[in-house]
Design a protein around this motif. Structure first.
Motif, mmCIF file in Angstrom:
data_model
loop_
_atom_site.group_PDB
_atom_site.id
_atom_site.type_symbol
_atom_site.label_atom_id
_atom_site.label_comp_id
_atom_site.label_asym_id
_atom_site.label_seq_id
_atom_site.Cartn_x
_atom_site.Cartn_y
_atom_site.Cartn_z
ATOM 1 N N ARG A 51 -38.574 21.987 20.634
ATOM 2 C CA ARG A 51 -37.498 21.288 21.342
ATOM 3 C C ARG A 51 -37.910 19.866 21.727
ATOM 4 O O ARG A 51 -37.124 18.922 21.568
ATOM 5 N N ARG A 52 -39.126 19.701 22.207
ATOM 6 C CA ARG A 52 -39.519 18.365 22.663
ATOM 7 C C ARG A 52 -39.717 17.388 21.504
ATOM 8 O O ARG A 52 -39.762 16.172 21.718
ATOM 9 N N ARG A 53 -39.798 17.891 20.274
ATOM 10 C CA ARG A 53 -39.895 17.023 19.107
ATOM 11 C C ARG A 53 -38.528 16.638 18.544
ATOM 12 O O ARG A 53 -38.451 15.868 17.586
ATOM 13 N N GLN B 296 -40.692 25.581 22.923
ATOM 14 C CA GLN B 296 -40.697 24.376 23.747
ATOM 15 C C GLN B 296 -41.246 23.186 22.972
ATOM 16 O O GLN B 296 -40.745 22.056 23.096
ATOM 17 N N GLN B 297 -42.279 23.429 22.155
ATOM 18 C CA GLN B 297 -42.844 22.334 21.362
ATOM 19 C C GLN B 297 -41.861 21.857 20.292
ATOM 20 O O GLN B 297 -41.801 20.660 19.985
#
Length: 238
Positions: free
Chosen positions: A147-149, A144-145
């Motif tokens: 992807r959000r970057r 998730q980290q």
């Protein structure tokens, strides 16, 4: 993490372990080409997939960048790309600087986990030969980290060990992996130590579970692009 580099067939002791120092670092560069089928081709394929949606001046996030083999391959292929390499091991990052050589001026080296990575947004991200060292319960947050970057629609390329986890399939694939890394046979006791290390220290999922985890983290268009003995690789979109 796997620290016994002298054990034939032992899974590539990557990049995710902060205790990976000294002689283990020096011998690291010998391991992946022997243990990972078609490693240079994997780097080339990953570069091609990343380049499909990455501009000439693209910004690239590399998780598990210690050692520098993939950083060197990507930098040589695309002179305009810049990189942020993340790794918990200071020694492995130092090795990456040496391996990247003249390309190091385009690379930011960051010691730690994904939480210390720059916020981006990045044009693409890649993580090779790392996730089988990460406990399964930690992976959703890491994915998730990542992807959000990433920019919307940006590619994420990931490859690591993945094979069936039901028996006898799991044990069969462990034996095959050990045998591939030691084509001349080697010391039987060292091979048994490698088997035990794989069973007890690695966190390997079946391919269908890997794909489900990527989708659960919000990635779409998950596609298998690499299948080489005990390794699998996927490309997905943020």
């Amino acid at each position: 993490m796997m620290r016994d580099h002298d054990s034939p067939g032992l899974p590539t002791p990557h990049k995710t372990a902060s205790a990976f120092t000294g002689d283990a670092v020096k011998s690291y560069l010998e391991g992946p080409p022997r243990q990972v089928p078609g490693l240079s081709s994997l780097h080339r394929m990953a570069t091609m997939l990343m380049a499909e949606r990455t501009p000439d001046n693209g910004r690239v996030l590399v998780l598990g960048a210690g050692g520098g083999l993939e950083l060197k391959a990507f930098a040589e292929a695309h002179a305009g790309w810049t990189f942020d390499g993340i790794d918990p091991s200071a020694d492995m990052l130092q090795l990456a600087r040496q391996v990247a050589g003249e390309h190091s001026s385009r690379i930011g080296f960051h010691q730690g986990g994904i939480d210390i990575a720059p916020e981006g947004p990045f044009d693409t991200a890649v993580c090779l030969l790392t996730f089988h060292h990460i406990p399964v319960e930690q992976r959703p947050e890491i994915l998730q980290q990542i992807r959000r970057r990433l920019k919307a629609g940006a590619p994420f390329v990931v490859a690591h060990m993945s094979f069936p986890q039901d028996e006898p399939g799991r044990s069969m694939w462990i034996d095959r992996h050990i045998a591939y890394g030691a084509p001349d046979g080697g010391d039987p006791s060292r091979q048994e130590n490698a088997r035990t290390a794989m069973r007890e220290r690695l966190h390997i999922l079946a391919p269908e579970d890997e794909e489900a985890m990527l989708r659960a983290a919000g990635f779409s268009d998950v596609s298998l692009f690499y299948a080489a003995f005990s390794f699998r690789g996927w490309v997905a979109c943020a």
